[in-house]
Design an enzyme around this catalytic site. Structure first.
Site, PDB file in Angstrom:
ATOM      1  N   ASP A 202       0.807  -1.193   0.024  1.00  0.00           N
ATOM      2  CA  ASP A 202       0.040   0.030  -0.072  1.00  0.00           C
ATOM      3  C   ASP A 202       0.854   1.283  -0.108  1.00  0.00           C
ATOM      4  O   ASP A 202       1.659   1.556   0.966  1.00  0.00           O
ATOM      5  CB  ASP A 202      -0.915  -0.051   1.378  1.00  0.00           C
ATOM      6  CG  ASP A 202      -1.889   1.057   1.440  1.00  0.00           C
ATOM      7  OD1 ASP A 202      -3.147   0.818   1.249  1.00  0.00           O
ATOM      8  OD2 ASP A 202      -1.558   2.222   1.084  1.00  0.00           O
ATOM      9  N   ASP A 205       0.271   3.696   2.876  1.00  0.00           N
ATOM     10  CA  ASP A 205       1.000   3.521   4.049  1.00  0.00           C
ATOM     11  C   ASP A 205       2.352   3.420   4.317  1.00  0.00           C
ATOM     12  O   ASP A 205       2.957   3.686   5.081  1.00  0.00           O
ATOM     13  CB  ASP A 205       0.376   1.865   4.386  1.00  0.00           C
ATOM     14  CG  ASP A 205      -1.140   1.550   4.599  1.00  0.00           C
ATOM     15  OD1 ASP A 205      -1.754   2.912   4.631  1.00  0.00           O
ATOM     16  OD2 ASP A 205      -1.664   0.435   4.774  1.00  0.00           O
TER      17      ASP A 205
HETATM   18  N1  URA Z   1      -2.841   1.004  -4.242  1.00  0.00           N
HETATM   19  C1  URA Z   1      -1.625   0.509  -3.395  1.00  0.00           C
HETATM   20  O1  URA Z   1      -1.304   1.573  -2.931  1.00  0.00           O
HETATM   21  N2  URA Z   1      -1.123  -0.541  -3.819  1.00  0.00           N
HETATM   22  C2  URA Z   1      -1.506  -1.588  -4.394  1.00  0.00           C
HETATM   23  O2  URA Z   1      -1.060  -2.465  -4.601  1.00  0.00           O
HETATM   24  C3  URA Z   1      -2.820  -0.975  -5.259  1.00  0.00           C
HETATM   25  C4  URA Z   1      -3.455   0.238  -5.062  1.00  0.00           C
END
Ligand code: URA
Length: 211
Positions: A202, A205
């Site tokens: 992510d 994150d």
């Molecule tokens: N958004 C993200 O941050 N990571 C992904 O793999 C897909 C969408």
């Protein structure tokens, strides 16, 4: 839609470090920043310029400068913010607008929760910053929004893209020659949660921590 995958050893090197699960947030932010500047170099290949006279210490000559209206840079909140400094380093006179978009983790549909953009984008070149082109829903919604307001061309800069997302954007803007996606790599696929595989996790994150 045009797609440009930047094939460059420095881009690949920085992307590999970004992918590494052991890369901490400060290092991730620095690498994302550096990577965007490299991608932005290619993404701005068609930024509009006009002739501009200049006098060097030796002689007058004619160079170029960015035309008005200036390009506008639009990070998609929140992860796109991690790409803003790297972009405006290359385009310091660009204006900056913001689009807040969030995807529902169940339906994977994108909705807009914040918008700080001029209503009229007539004639503007727009650079959208969105690190992960995954399902394509967020990017399609953002680009439609910008084109409806009159943007003449829209270039999305993404650190990573999934083939599924590229196809969604491609079919949405099939006949639109002025929509471009610039990315460092196209990965294998999306998983059942809409994450890019192998991806980097992510992006929000990893940039800012889990909130
Ligand atoms: N958004 C993200 O941050 N990571 C992904 O793999 C897909 C969408």
């Amino acid at each position: 839609m045009r797609l440009s995958v930047i094939d460059h050893p420095l881009v690949a090197h920085k992307l590999t470090a970004l992918r590494d699960a052991s890369t901490d947030s400060p290092t991730f932010r620095r690498l994302a920043d550096e990577l965007v500047t490299l991608l932005a170099y290619e993404a701005t290949r068609e930024v509009r310029v006009e002739p501009h006279p200049v006098t060097t210490p030796v002689a007058p000559t004619t160079g170029v400068r960015l035309t008005s209206p200036k390009p506008i840079v639009v990070p998609i909140l929140r992860a796109g913010l991690g790409m803003l400094d790297g972009m405006v380093r290359l385009l310091p006179t660009a204006e900056v607008g913001f689009l807040g978009m969030i995807r529902d983790e169940t339906t994977l549909q994108a909705t807009t929760y914040a918008n700080r953009l001029p209503d009229d984008l007539s004639g503007r070149q727009v650079y959208v910053l969105d690190p992960m082109l995954a399902t394509g829903g967020t990017l399609v919604a953002a680009v439609e929004y910008l084109l409806e307001r009159g943007a003449v061309d829209v270039t999305a800069i993404c650190l990573l893209a999934a083939p599924e997302g590229i196809e969604v954007v491609r079919s949405a803007f099939d006949r639109h020659a002025h929509v471009t996606v610039v990315t460092a790599a196209v990965d294998e696929r999306l998983d059942e949660n809409g994450y890019i595989v192998p991806g980097l996790g992510d992006a929000g994150d990893r940039l800012y921590g889990v909130v």
